[in-house]
Design a protein around this motif. Structure first.
Motif, PDB file in Angstrom:
ATOM      1  N   PHE A 178     -63.378   5.072  14.159  1.00 48.19           N
ATOM      2  CA  PHE A 178     -63.412   6.446  14.655  1.00 48.19           C
ATOM      3  C   PHE A 178     -64.710   7.175  14.309  1.00 48.19           C
ATOM      4  O   PHE A 178     -64.949   8.268  14.832  1.00 48.19           O
ATOM      5  N   THR A 179     -65.534   6.602  13.444  1.00 44.94           N
ATOM      6  CA  THR A 179     -66.808   7.233  13.110  1.00 44.94           C
ATOM      7  C   THR A 179     -67.993   6.566  13.798  1.00 44.94           C
ATOM      8  O   THR A 179     -69.129   7.031  13.651  1.00 44.94           O
ATOM      9  N   ASP A 180     -67.731   5.502  14.540  1.00 40.34           N
ATOM     10  CA  ASP A 180     -68.789   4.799  15.267  1.00 40.34           C
ATOM     11  C   ASP A 180     -68.764   5.253  16.723  1.00 40.34           C
ATOM     12  O   ASP A 180     -67.784   5.031  17.438  1.00 40.34           O
ATOM     13  N   LYS A 181     -69.844   5.875  17.163  1.00 35.99           N
ATOM     14  CA  LYS A 181     -69.893   6.412  18.526  1.00 35.99           C
ATOM     15  C   LYS A 181     -69.808   5.307  19.580  1.00 35.99           C
ATOM     16  O   LYS A 181     -69.269   5.523  20.663  1.00 35.99           O
ATOM     17  N   ASP A 182     -70.347   4.130  19.255  1.00 36.57           N
ATOM     18  CA  ASP A 182     -70.323   3.031  20.220  1.00 36.57           C
ATOM     19  C   ASP A 182     -68.889   2.581  20.515  1.00 36.57           C
ATOM     20  O   ASP A 182     -68.527   2.358  21.674  1.00 36.57           O
ATOM     21  N   PHE A 183     -68.086   2.443  19.481  1.00 45.12           N
ATOM     22  CA  PHE A 183     -66.696   2.020  19.672  1.00 45.12           C
ATOM     23  C   PHE A 183     -65.886   3.096  20.402  1.00 45.12           C
ATOM     24  O   PHE A 183     -65.048   2.781  21.242  1.00 45.12           O
ATOM     25  N   LEU A 184     -66.139   4.362  20.079  1.00 48.17           N
ATOM     26  CA  LEU A 184     -65.445   5.448  20.778  1.00 48.17           C
ATOM     27  C   LEU A 184     -65.853   5.492  22.244  1.00 48.17           C
ATOM     28  O   LEU A 184     -65.025   5.762  23.118  1.00 48.17           O
ATOM     29  N   LEU A 185     -67.121   5.211  22.519  1.00 46.85           N
ATOM     30  CA  LEU A 185     -67.592   5.174  23.907  1.00 46.85           C
ATOM     31  C   LEU A 185     -66.909   4.051  24.676  1.00 46.85           C
ATOM     32  O   LEU A 185     -66.515   4.230  25.845  1.00 46.85           O
ATOM     33  N   ILE A 186     -66.752   2.896  24.033  1.00 48.30           N
ATOM     34  CA  ILE A 186     -66.064   1.775  24.681  1.00 48.30           C
ATOM     35  C   ILE A 186     -64.597   2.112  24.922  1.00 48.30           C
ATOM     36  O   ILE A 186     -64.034   1.762  25.965  1.00 48.30           O
ATOM     37  N   LEU A 187     -63.968   2.810  23.970  1.00 48.13           N
ATOM     38  CA  LEU A 187     -62.576   3.219  24.148  1.00 48.13           C
ATOM     39  C   LEU A 187     -62.436   4.172  25.330  1.00 48.13           C
ATOM     40  O   LEU A 187     -61.528   4.017  26.161  1.00 48.13           O
ATOM     41  N   VAL A 188     -63.335   5.139  25.425  1.00 50.11           N
ATOM     42  CA  VAL A 188     -63.308   6.084  26.560  1.00 50.11           C
ATOM     43  C   VAL A 188     -63.552   5.344  27.864  1.00 50.11           C
ATOM     44  O   VAL A 188     -62.899   5.612  28.882  1.00 50.11           O
ATOM     45  N   ARG A 189     -64.486   4.405  27.857  1.00 55.44           N
ATOM     46  CA  ARG A 189     -64.770   3.625  29.056  1.00 55.44           C
ATOM     47  C   ARG A 189     -63.550   2.807  29.476  1.00 55.44           C
ATOM     48  O   ARG A 189     -63.233   2.724  30.663  1.00 55.44           O
ATOM     49  N   SER A 190     -62.847   2.237  28.505  1.00 56.52           N
ATOM     50  CA  SER A 190     -61.644   1.444  28.807  1.00 56.52           C
ATOM     51  C   SER A 190     -60.557   2.329  29.413  1.00 56.52           C
ATOM     52  O   SER A 190     -59.897   1.943  30.388  1.00 56.52           O
ATOM     53  N   LEU A 191     -60.368   3.514  28.838  1.00 58.80           N
ATOM     54  CA  LEU A 191     -59.377   4.448  29.383  1.00 58.80           C
ATOM     55  C   LEU A 191     -59.754   4.879  30.794  1.00 58.80           C
ATOM     56  O   LEU A 191     -58.893   4.998  31.670  1.00 58.80           O
ATOM     57  N   THR A 192     -61.046   5.091  31.035  1.00 57.03           N
ATOM     58  CA  THR A 192     -61.510   5.510  32.360  1.00 57.03           C
ATOM     59  C   THR A 192     -61.284   4.416  33.392  1.00 57.03           C
ATOM     60  O   THR A 192     -60.788   4.681  34.500  1.00 57.03           O
ATOM     61  N   ILE A 193     -61.658   3.180  33.035  1.00 60.82           N
ATOM     62  CA  ILE A 193     -61.462   2.055  33.953  1.00 60.82           C
ATOM     63  C   ILE A 193     -59.982   1.855  34.243  1.00 60.82           C
ATOM     64  O   ILE A 193     -59.574   1.626  35.396  1.00 60.82           O
ATOM     65  N   ALA A 194     -59.133   1.950  33.209  1.00 57.52           N
ATOM     66  CA  ALA A 194     -57.689   1.779  33.402  1.00 57.52           C
ATOM     67  C   ALA A 194     -57.131   2.884  34.280  1.00 57.52           C
ATOM     68  O   ALA A 194     -56.264   2.632  35.137  1.00 57.52           O
ATOM     69  N   LEU A 195     -57.611   4.117  34.092  1.00 55.36           N
ATOM     70  CA  LEU A 195     -57.144   5.240  34.916  1.00 55.36           C
ATOM     71  C   LEU A 195     -57.571   5.068  36.366  1.00 55.36           C
ATOM     72  O   LEU A 195     -56.772   5.286  37.286  1.00 55.36           O
ATOM     73  N   LYS A 196     -58.816   4.678  36.591  1.00 50.13           N
ATOM     74  CA  LYS A 196     -59.294   4.443  37.957  1.00 50.13           C
ATOM     75  C   LYS A 196     -58.492   3.323  38.621  1.00 50.13           C
ATOM     76  O   LYS A 196     -58.112   3.433  39.795  1.00 50.13           O
ATOM     77  N   THR A 197     -58.256   2.248  37.882  1.00 52.30           N
ATOM     78  CA  THR A 197     -57.471   1.131  38.418  1.00 52.30           C
ATOM     79  C   THR A 197     -56.077   1.587  38.816  1.00 52.30           C
ATOM     80  O   THR A 197     -55.575   1.227  39.884  1.00 52.30           O
ATOM     81  N   THR A 198     -55.447   2.379  37.954  1.00 55.12           N
ATOM     82  CA  THR A 198     -54.092   2.855  38.231  1.00 55.12           C
ATOM     83  C   THR A 198     -54.055   3.749  39.460  1.00 55.12           C
ATOM     84  O   THR A 198     -53.166   3.618  40.312  1.00 55.12           O
ATOM     85  N   LEU A 199     -55.005   4.663  39.576  1.00 51.40           N
ATOM     86  CA  LEU A 199     -55.046   5.575  40.727  1.00 51.40           C
ATOM     87  C   LEU A 199     -55.283   4.813  42.033  1.00 51.40           C
ATOM     88  O   LEU A 199     -54.638   5.091  43.050  1.00 51.40           O
ATOM     89  N   ILE A 200     -56.206   3.848  41.998  1.00 50.20           N
ATOM     90  CA  ILE A 200     -56.474   3.052  43.208  1.00 50.20           C
ATOM     91  C   ILE A 200     -55.247   2.240  43.602  1.00 50.20           C
ATOM     92  O   ILE A 200     -54.884   2.164  44.784  1.00 50.20           O
TER      93      ILE A 200
END
Length: 277
Positions: free
Chosen positions: A52-74
């Motif tokens: 939770f203190t590493d920006k890179d890992f948090l960025l990957i988590l946000v990216r994963s949530l975004t990709i999953a959300l886009k996939t679900t909506l499509i």
């Protein structure tokens, strides 16, 4: 009654050995420092704090949530019309169409994803078709390629869940709406869609949860440029060898999924109550 309880013993043993013990082992590894002996371990939250203190890992988590959300909506936008059209066909035709949708799922998901590499690569069928229209763009190893692979693999789950809800719907409700002068759009929005919400919510759950943790689809179609949280976990266990940190990420993702499933269940209950009202 005692006989029935005895029959559940094999399932309880199987669930404990195959589900509970691995999860407890992952939690255990996430709470100890790397290199500590089992007999001298101390509880620490350093692995969780590191994530939770590493920006890179948090960025990957946000990216994963975004990709999953886009996939679900499509999948929802594409799957709902298909499921609705199938539900309007005859019973015999519905069986044929459902068979056609589920047939690709009989093939291993890894093999199906590998096939998309040839389709999306430069000089592949899709590239040739787009070239006829003057469109020359690189699709493979991009976000678009990852989304195509995700939607292709998870779309059947959305269609099947929505189709099940639509086929269980009482047709007399639609007829009553038509008799009362409702337009086709009003009938769909006020009758059909609310009654199909349980299937929509189930489909969203079955698509979003595996999409957020997928690792070989972005690895194959993203070419390493689209590193998602599933790839991070795989990398920590297999490549880096930091089982403790990988276990901590796994626990975090399990908690995120449990939270999402709780929210989905609450929404499902509200939708069911609204449909009954």
């Amino acid at each position: 009654m005692k006989t029935w309880r005895r029959l559940t013993i094999p399932y309880l043993v199987w669930g404990t050995v195959m589900l509970l013990l691995p999860m407890l082992l992952i939690v255990f590894y996430s709470l100890i420092q790397p290199g500590n002996e089992v007999t001298t371990f101390r509880v620490t939250f350093a692995n969780f704090i590191r994530f939770f203190t590493d920006k890179d890992f948090l960025l990957i988590l946000v990216r994963s949530l975004t990709i999953a959300l886009k996939t679900t909506l499509i999948c929802l936008v594409i799957g709902y019309p298909i499921a609705y059209w199938i539900s309007r066909c005859s019973a015999r035709m519905q069986n044929v169409l459902i068979m056609m949708i589920t047939l690709p799922m009989w093939i291993n998901m890894l093999v199906r994803t590998y096939a998309w590499i040839g389709i999306l690569s430069e000089g592949g069928p899709l590239s040739v078709v787009l070239g006829w229209f003057g469109i020359h763009t690189e699709i493979l190893y991009t976000e678009t390629a990852v989304l195509i692979g995700m939607v292709y693999n998870f779309l059947p789950y959305m269609i099947l869940q929505i189709h099940t809800s639509l086929t269980k719907m009482d047709p007399s409700l639609v007829e009553a709406a038509n008799d009362l002068g409702a337009s086709p759009f009003q009938t769909f929005w006020r009758v059909i869609f609310p009654l199909s919400l349980p299937g929509v919510i189930s489909g969203v759950t079955l698509v979003f949860l595996p999409a957020i943790s997928a690792f070989f689809i972005p690895k194959l179609l993203g070419g390493g440029s689209w590193f998602l949280i599933g790839n991070v976990i795989e990398n920590q266990f297999i490549t880096v060898g930091e089982w403790n940190f990988g276990s901590a990420i796994s626990v975090i993702m399990a908690m995120v999924m449990m939270l999402l499933m709780t929210l989905v269940r609450k929404a499902d209950r509200k939708g069911t109550k609204g449909g009954k009202a």
